[in-house]
Write an enzyme that holds these catalytic residues in place. Structure first.
Site, short mmCIF file in Angstrom:
data_model
loop_
_atom_site.label_atom_id
_atom_site.label_comp_id
_atom_site.label_asym_id
_atom_site.label_seq_id
_atom_site.Cartn_x
_atom_site.Cartn_y
_atom_site.Cartn_z
N LEU A 7 0.84 -1.20 0.00
CA LEU A 7 0.00 0.00 0.00
C LEU A 7 0.87 1.24 0.00
O LEU A 7 1.81 1.37 0.82
CB LEU A 7 -0.90 0.01 1.24
CG LEU A 7 -2.08 -0.97 1.20
CD1 LEU A 7 -2.42 -1.45 2.60
CD2 LEU A 7 -3.29 -0.30 0.58
N ASP A 8 0.58 2.12 -0.89
CA ASP A 8 1.22 3.43 -0.90
C ASP A 8 0.67 4.23 0.29
O ASP A 8 -0.44 3.95 0.76
CB ASP A 8 0.89 4.11 -2.23
CG ASP A 8 1.29 5.57 -2.25
OD1 ASP A 8 2.46 5.85 -1.94
OD2 ASP A 8 0.43 6.41 -2.56
N ALA A 9 1.42 5.20 0.78
CA ALA A 9 0.95 5.99 1.93
C ALA A 9 0.29 7.30 1.49
O ALA A 9 -0.90 7.52 1.73
CB ALA A 9 2.11 6.28 2.88
N THR A 12 -3.02 7.80 -0.66
CA THR A 12 -3.70 6.51 -0.76
C THR A 12 -4.32 6.20 0.61
O THR A 12 -5.50 5.88 0.71
CB THR A 12 -2.73 5.40 -1.19
OG1 THR A 12 -2.24 5.70 -2.50
CG2 THR A 12 -3.42 4.03 -1.23
N ASP A 179 -2.07 5.68 -5.66
CA ASP A 179 -2.76 6.73 -6.43
C ASP A 179 -1.94 7.22 -7.62
O ASP A 179 -2.47 7.94 -8.46
CB ASP A 179 -3.05 7.93 -5.52
CG ASP A 179 -1.78 8.62 -5.09
OD1 ASP A 179 -1.01 8.00 -4.32
OD2 ASP A 179 -1.53 9.75 -5.52
#
Ligand SMILES: [Mg+2]
Length: 225
Positions: A7-9, A12, A179
């Site tokens: 997961l991107d931070a 996102t 994103d």
């Protein structure tokens, strides 16, 4: 079947625009250069330009972080030190947090269903401070910040660094959610894993960077995982 989810931070899970807005205003105010709306809009353009230059591999991260302020100070005739400004900004960026809608809910959903990894291109000190504030660090089996990895999304070397540190990793069971087409999705393609583009603002896609899936709300991940 997705068992390994990156997961991107920024933008996102955590609202980076909010953090940036708070931090840049606070920083310039602390330097005695109150930021107007016009300056803030200009800063966005300058900043984005430098990050794109970075993603193309034409500038180092350290250089871009300072260069964006130097350009602002030159354009606005401000007698401020860009290095001091960046140090202050990094500190201020780590203050507080604001979640992207449904971020906490989706992390609660995902946690028992797959192994979660945070994959961020940010600055380590800032990202750890924000994660601490947000309290979501424990959701992740490991946190991979580009500064510590020695490379960054979308480069294959960044993902190789991550994969090598995950026991039992199987790329065919892995996916990345993010994103950014140019860092997250292109990175996932380069790394040979599935890609899920989080596109809440319905931005137009790119014919040369095609994600496997596109979602507009984080809760749509429930249909994929
Ligand atoms: Mg992002």
């Amino acid at each position: 079947m997705i068992n390994f989810l990156f997961l991107d931070a920024d933008d996102t899970l955590l609202d980076f625009s909010w953090a940036e807005d708070q931090a840049i205003h606070r920083t310039y105010r602390e330097l005695g250069a109150e930021m107007t709306d016009e300056m803030y809009a200009r800063y966005h353009v300058v900043n984005q330009g430098y990050w794109q230059t970075y993603e193309r591999g034409e500038i180092t991260r350290e250089a871009l972080l300072v260069a964006r302020h130097r350009q602002m100070f030159e354009e606005y005739g401000l007698d401020c030190d860009p290095v001091q400004c960046e140090n202050l900004y990094r500190k201020n960026l780590g203050i507080g947090h604001h979640f992207i809608p449904h971020a906490v809910e989706i992390l609660d959903y995902l946690r028992p269903r797959c192994r979660l990894f945070l994959a961020s291109n940010g600055v380590a000190e800032t990202q750890y401070s924000r994660l601490e504030s947000a309290g979501i660090g424990p959701c992740f089996e490991q946190i991979f910040i580009s500064e510590e990895a020695g490379d960054y999304k979308p480069n294959r070397a960044y993902f190789d660094y991550c994969f090598a540190r995950i026991p039992g990793f199987r790329p065919e069971e892995a996916a990345i959610v993010g994103d950014s087409l140019t860092s997250d999705i292109l990175g996932g393609i380069n790394a040979g894993i599935q890609t899920i583009w989080f596109n809440p603002k319905h931005k137009p896609g790119r014919p040369d960077i095609r994600p496997d899936f596109e979602i507009h709300d984080l809760l749509e991940l429930k249909q994929l995982i």
